[in-house]
Design a protein around this motif. Sequence first.
Motif, short mmCIF file in Angstrom:
data_model
loop_
_atom_site.label_atom_id
_atom_site.label_comp_id
_atom_site.label_asym_id
_atom_site.label_seq_id
_atom_site.Cartn_x
_atom_site.Cartn_y
_atom_site.Cartn_z
N VAL A 194 -13.78 17.88 0.38
CA VAL A 194 -13.11 18.18 -0.90
C VAL A 194 -11.90 19.09 -0.67
N GLY A 195 -12.01 20.00 0.29
CA GLY A 195 -10.97 21.00 0.48
C GLY A 195 -9.59 20.44 0.81
N PRO A 196 -9.44 19.68 1.90
CA PRO A 196 -8.10 19.27 2.34
C PRO A 196 -7.23 18.60 1.27
N PRO A 197 -7.77 17.63 0.48
CA PRO A 197 -6.86 17.02 -0.49
C PRO A 197 -6.39 18.00 -1.56
N LEU A 198 -7.16 19.06 -1.83
CA LEU A 198 -6.76 20.00 -2.88
C LEU A 198 -5.88 21.12 -2.33
N MET A 199 -6.13 21.54 -1.09
CA MET A 199 -5.47 22.74 -0.59
C MET A 199 -4.41 22.43 0.46
N LEU A 251 -28.93 22.59 5.00
CA LEU A 251 -28.32 22.72 3.68
C LEU A 251 -26.96 23.40 3.78
N LEU A 252 -26.87 24.40 4.63
CA LEU A 252 -25.57 25.05 4.86
C LEU A 252 -24.58 24.02 5.41
N GLY A 253 -25.06 23.22 6.37
CA GLY A 253 -24.21 22.18 6.95
C GLY A 253 -23.74 21.20 5.90
N HIS A 254 -24.62 20.88 4.95
CA HIS A 254 -24.24 19.94 3.90
C HIS A 254 -23.12 20.53 3.03
N ALA A 255 -23.24 21.81 2.72
CA ALA A 255 -22.18 22.47 1.93
C ALA A 255 -20.86 22.46 2.72
N TRP A 269 -12.15 23.97 -9.89
CA TRP A 269 -12.61 22.58 -10.09
C TRP A 269 -13.07 21.97 -8.78
N GLY A 270 -12.39 22.34 -7.69
CA GLY A 270 -12.84 21.88 -6.37
C GLY A 270 -14.24 22.38 -6.09
N GLY A 271 -14.47 23.66 -6.35
CA GLY A 271 -15.80 24.24 -6.15
C GLY A 271 -16.82 23.57 -7.05
N TYR A 272 -16.38 23.28 -8.29
CA TYR A 272 -17.30 22.65 -9.24
C TYR A 272 -17.70 21.27 -8.76
N LEU A 273 -16.72 20.52 -8.24
CA LEU A 273 -17.03 19.17 -7.76
C LEU A 273 -18.06 19.23 -6.63
N MET A 274 -17.88 20.21 -5.74
CA MET A 274 -18.84 20.35 -4.63
C MET A 274 -20.23 20.67 -5.17
N GLY A 275 -20.27 21.61 -6.12
CA GLY A 275 -21.56 21.99 -6.69
C GLY A 275 -22.22 20.81 -7.38
N ILE A 318 -17.48 29.28 -3.36
CA ILE A 318 -18.87 29.67 -3.10
C ILE A 318 -19.65 29.78 -4.40
N GLY A 319 -19.03 30.38 -5.41
CA GLY A 319 -19.73 30.62 -6.69
C GLY A 319 -20.35 29.37 -7.27
N PRO A 320 -19.52 28.33 -7.56
CA PRO A 320 -20.11 27.13 -8.18
C PRO A 320 -21.15 26.45 -7.29
N VAL A 321 -20.91 26.40 -5.96
CA VAL A 321 -21.87 25.71 -5.10
C VAL A 321 -23.20 26.46 -5.08
#
Lengths: 460, 391
Positions: B335-340, B324-328, B41-47, B351-354
């Motif tokens: 998104v990462g720190p609050p989830l992990m 674009l890489l920098g944006h990801a 879901w974290g990856g999905y939110l980023m994507g 990586i997959g969803p993004v």
Amino acid sequence: MADHIATGETPLITGGKTPAQVTADVFGPLDRKPTWLWYAAFLLAASALIVGVVSVTYQIMTGIGTWGLNRTIGWAFDITNFVFWVGIGHAGTLISAVLLLMRQKWRTSINRSAEAMTIFAVICAGLFPLIHMGRPWLCYWVFPYPNFRGPLWVNWRSPLLWDVFAIGTYFTISLVFWYIGLVPDLATLRDRARGLRKKIFGFLSFGWDGSARTWSRYEVACLLLAALATPLVVSVHSVVSTDFATANLPGWHTTVFPPYFVIGAIFSGFAMVLTLMLIARKVMNFEDYITMKHIGAMCRVIVFTGSIVGLAYATELFTAWYSGSEYEQFAFNNRMFGPMGWSYGIMVGCNVIAPQFLWLRKVRNSLPLIFIITLLVNVGMWFERFVIIVTSLHRDFLPSSWTSYLPTWVEIGTLVGSFGLFFTLFLLFCRFLPMIAAAEIKTVLEHPERDAKDADRRAA
Amino acid sequence: MQITDRTYTPAPVLLRTLRNLSLFGLIVFVAGLFLNHERVWGGYLMGFHFFTALALAGPFFLALLYVTGSSWATALQRIPEAMGKALPAALVLGVVLIAGLPSLYEWSHASVVEHDALLAHKSPYLNTTGFALRLLAMFAIWIFFSRKLSARSLSSDPRHGPRSGATLKLSALFVAVFAITYSVANFDWLMSMEPHWFSTIFGLYQLAGLASAGCAVAIILAIYLEKRGPLRGILRDDHVHDMAKLLFAFTLFWAYIWYCQYMLIWYADIPEETSYYLHRQEGPWWLLVRSTLAVKWGLPFLALLSRWACRNRVLVVRVAAIVLLGHAMDLFAQVGPPLMGSEAKLGIWEIGPVLGAVSFFFLLTIRNLSRESVVPAKDPRLAESMHYHTS
């Protein structure tokens, strides 16, 4: 130039001016004696300046106790005026540097006076910290020079020191930029003058010869200076905002302050430019140079920046609630509904509501209405700083030290004096230097004959 | 004139690759729902966020061009139009996101809110219904404006044409509405992941990110379309130069906003605010934050300082890809720190969803570009744009 005829746009300069007419219109007034209107304005401005000189002299001789500050409110009128004037000084460099980089050609009619205004506004702004020192003869202490005073030295972590550098740099670059832009026009003045005047203008114009090579160097220098000045437009007011935002005071500490101050500064600066230009085009008969198109463009900038300022106010309010911090909430409640709530009302009314009328074409075509709106914005932006500074301070964390604030005659006199200084300098500028960048205007003139030839050639 | 018919047929290889990458993203997401739904879901939110930002950059740039009366980019304006046409797909992604709220936002759990006075205070705003309604309302507004704006350049009616007063008004209105809605959207989607924390500059920070990523995509598409044919002879060095300068300016602006937020929070040192950076200043997160600054601002800044660099298409495209890489990376750092927590994990679930979302965006945009003539022949400023020349 033919392209905007094809798209049905009105030209930038109306009246079908030839280059010679431009020279006559812009430089003519400098050869004649000033009008009675100029004398009247100068008398008024100089009187205001004298009021300021008296107030400041009295204050320096007696001490800062002559101000209305008290145990709770350590900053009030002086800093408000300082931030107000720095803000006014933002439009000039934005118009000359950022709009040059963005190739907005309408800037050519207003850039000269806007830059002059910037310089005078920054001079006014710089006076307030100097006066606030109480002992202005020690002002060189703000500079980090080699000395033997031991560990007591300028604090590099203080935003007030950043101010010294930010504003010093801004003033220097603005002055250089303005002067470089003046050089071709100074050469015109030299060519029109005789005797000592010719010598003086000859010296000031660096022996400008108008050759293609000179022009090419000149244009490169302008572009480079524009690129150097653009970050300064952003940095100066960002640094000024940190005077407040780095503090732990609710109402001062909020992360949006740097960009929000920059936008507010551009907003107020444009309002002041427009106020002055509306007067100048009437008094100096510059209706063909500062046209409704220029005024419309400035109105759009004002409504755009004013709306962003409104968004920033709204974000602050929402965040005060969202944060759940009772101190934040109190600060904004007090700001709106406390004893000084009237000042918040003036601020929102003048800065957010008044410029919204500029969405309407009818209002944008009415000079009196535009004039009133720009005056309101000037007032509103002064009150914005007043609201931020005074209402955040007057009821602090300790209710026993809550107080109110009333400016004394010395403070009001100093404010009046700063307006006097600003207008005195501006009127002197109108008298002795060309108000419009004639050399740049000549690059945006219409050339109907040449364009017709070009069109024929293209069709063939 | 020959420019009226500049159609574009995408290379089948490109379409196939983008389609496969999008499918890959979808498969990873669906698999993740069963295998590791916390992380996917974290990856999905980023994507989703990446996709929406790129799609929104379309109408945003278009409105800016109209508002400022710009003519230089007229020949390229089908690109932002096509980008905006991906918005309905973003809405679909957003609706799916609502299903993931429990995995992403602690305020969505009634049991947590009950024992947290601060979250209870915010619950009139931070609640599932409100989140969903705001999401739908904002997308409705965005799609409405985006469709209206891009319809303008196809209209031959002078009153509603691309340079009419009505278009100008519509554009100005959109810029105003967009500034408000995008701030609110980001308070919802990203800021509320750490619901105790707040920052008034947050909306502007996301806007700066959107502008730099959107500009990077526009550059990549413009140079690609030139290479593929339809913009050949139209895209000039001067266009590339100006777009590169805009990319330079937007990334610099992003860094400025980043610095404002960080410096003021560091300086004031208030516990409510420092919480955001405390866990980002440790271990791998701090490395990520610093590399994001280097990739999203440092590299483009150094690379695009010179005039020759801004006119070098190969270099400019590479810098755009780096942005674009920098944006990801920037999204992951948010998104990462609050989830992990303190354990940073980067794998297929992120990586997959993004990758899938960005590929899907490119797929849609390229297909949209092939539907109409790539050059807006009805715009009266086209000639000016095609003869665009700067020093």
